[in-house]
Motif scaffolding. Sequence first.
Motif, mmCIF file in Angstrom:
data_model
loop_
_atom_site.group_PDB
_atom_site.id
_atom_site.type_symbol
_atom_site.label_atom_id
_atom_site.label_comp_id
_atom_site.label_asym_id
_atom_site.label_seq_id
_atom_site.Cartn_x
_atom_site.Cartn_y
_atom_site.Cartn_z
ATOM 1 N N VAL A 168 0.890 -1.222 0.176
ATOM 2 C CA VAL A 168 -0.062 0.143 -0.138
ATOM 3 C C VAL A 168 0.695 0.978 0.100
ATOM 4 O O VAL A 168 1.616 1.441 1.040
ATOM 5 C CB VAL A 168 -0.838 0.139 1.127
ATOM 6 C CG1 VAL A 168 -1.995 1.306 1.301
ATOM 7 C CG2 VAL A 168 -1.739 -1.233 1.157
ATOM 8 N N PRO A 169 0.810 2.243 -1.098
ATOM 9 C CA PRO A 169 1.565 3.174 -1.073
ATOM 10 C C PRO A 169 1.352 4.224 0.354
ATOM 11 O O PRO A 169 0.128 4.411 0.761
ATOM 12 C CB PRO A 169 1.150 4.021 -2.203
ATOM 13 C CG PRO A 169 0.565 2.902 -3.015
ATOM 14 C CD PRO A 169 0.124 2.020 -2.144
ATOM 15 N N ARG B 189 1.256 7.315 0.976
ATOM 16 C CA ARG B 189 0.290 8.427 0.509
ATOM 17 C C ARG B 189 -1.230 7.945 0.437
ATOM 18 O O ARG B 189 -2.137 8.714 0.808
ATOM 19 C CB ARG B 189 0.553 9.095 -0.555
ATOM 20 C CG ARG B 189 0.272 8.146 -1.960
ATOM 21 C CD ARG B 189 0.486 8.957 -3.297
ATOM 22 N NE ARG B 189 0.463 8.165 -4.317
ATOM 23 C CZ ARG B 189 1.386 7.413 -4.856
ATOM 24 N NH1 ARG B 189 2.822 7.780 -4.692
ATOM 25 N NH2 ARG B 189 1.164 6.857 -6.012
ATOM 26 N N ASP B 190 -1.596 6.608 0.445
ATOM 27 C CA ASP B 190 -2.934 6.182 0.321
ATOM 28 C C ASP B 190 -3.210 5.175 1.450
ATOM 29 O O ASP B 190 -4.263 4.840 1.575
ATOM 30 C CB ASP B 190 -2.995 4.936 -0.979
ATOM 31 C CG ASP B 190 -2.677 5.549 -2.174
ATOM 32 O OD1 ASP B 190 -2.849 6.876 -2.396
ATOM 33 O OD2 ASP B 190 -2.340 5.008 -3.259
ATOM 34 N N LEU B 191 -2.483 5.455 2.822
ATOM 35 C CA LEU B 191 -2.825 4.746 3.880
ATOM 36 C C LEU B 191 -4.000 5.478 4.395
ATOM 37 O O LEU B 191 -4.117 6.728 4.408
ATOM 38 C CB LEU B 191 -1.626 4.807 4.973
ATOM 39 C CG LEU B 191 -0.416 3.763 4.786
ATOM 40 C CD1 LEU B 191 0.369 3.933 5.825
ATOM 41 C CD2 LEU B 191 -0.945 2.257 4.704
ATOM 42 N N ARG B 192 -4.891 4.727 4.973
ATOM 43 C CA ARG B 192 -6.458 5.196 5.513
ATOM 44 C C ARG B 192 -6.069 4.760 6.996
ATOM 45 O O ARG B 192 -6.351 3.494 7.232
ATOM 46 C CB ARG B 192 -7.452 4.849 4.660
ATOM 47 C CG ARG B 192 -7.456 5.192 3.492
ATOM 48 C CD ARG B 192 -7.825 6.604 3.300
ATOM 49 N NE ARG B 192 -7.800 7.091 1.976
ATOM 50 C CZ ARG B 192 -6.708 7.890 1.336
ATOM 51 N NH1 ARG B 192 -5.766 8.130 1.971
ATOM 52 N NH2 ARG B 192 -7.039 8.235 0.125
ATOM 53 N N ASN C 87 -6.161 9.137 10.919
ATOM 54 C CA ASN C 87 -5.911 10.167 9.963
ATOM 55 C C ASN C 87 -4.463 10.962 9.822
ATOM 56 O O ASN C 87 -4.571 12.221 9.801
ATOM 57 C CB ASN C 87 -6.937 10.952 9.478
ATOM 58 C CG ASN C 87 -6.877 11.516 8.008
ATOM 59 O OD1 ASN C 87 -6.416 11.179 7.109
ATOM 60 N ND2 ASN C 87 -7.485 12.867 7.937
ATOM 61 N N LEU D 44 0.765 12.566 6.038
ATOM 62 C CA LEU D 44 1.940 11.878 5.192
ATOM 63 C C LEU D 44 3.090 12.091 5.835
ATOM 64 O O LEU D 44 4.135 11.166 5.960
ATOM 65 C CB LEU D 44 1.838 12.139 3.718
ATOM 66 C CG LEU D 44 2.661 11.437 2.866
ATOM 67 C CD1 LEU D 44 2.812 10.218 3.039
ATOM 68 C CD2 LEU D 44 2.906 11.690 1.362
ATOM 69 N N CYS E 236 6.108 2.029 0.066
ATOM 70 C CA CYS E 236 4.989 1.474 0.445
ATOM 71 C C CYS E 236 5.183 0.822 1.739
ATOM 72 O O CYS E 236 6.285 0.576 2.113
ATOM 73 C CB CYS E 236 4.712 0.430 -0.676
ATOM 74 S SG CYS E 236 4.308 1.078 -2.528
ATOM 75 N N HIS F 53 -0.291 -3.737 5.187
ATOM 76 C CA HIS F 53 -1.317 -3.598 6.276
ATOM 77 C C HIS F 53 -0.653 -4.374 7.702
ATOM 78 O O HIS F 53 -0.730 -4.095 8.724
ATOM 79 C CB HIS F 53 -2.565 -4.074 6.147
ATOM 80 C CG HIS F 53 -3.393 -3.151 5.280
ATOM 81 N ND1 HIS F 53 -3.608 -3.404 3.891
ATOM 82 C CD2 HIS F 53 -3.968 -1.764 5.632
ATOM 83 C CE1 HIS F 53 -4.226 -2.225 3.315
ATOM 84 N NE2 HIS F 53 -4.312 -1.260 4.362
#
Length: 69
Positions: A11-12, A14-17, A21, A24, A50, A53
């Motif tokens: 998972v990049p 920048r795209d971690l959720r 919150n 970056l 990246c 999880h």
Amino acid sequence: MSSLNSITDLVPLRDLRLPTNPSLQTINTWWREGVNGVFLKTYKLGGVRCTTHEDLISFVQKIGEDSAE
């Protein structure tokens, strides 16, 4: 210890959720400088940093263990 089983596990950053919150910049600090000696494991794929999880969960658990001591 986690291992990378498949490129699809990545998972990049920048795209971690995440529920809290974090920015970056905060996530980058986790792999560059660590938190109390614990570092987020990352992988570089092309020009994109990246993680998985599984590595993220491990990182959070280790931080929790350190703060409980």
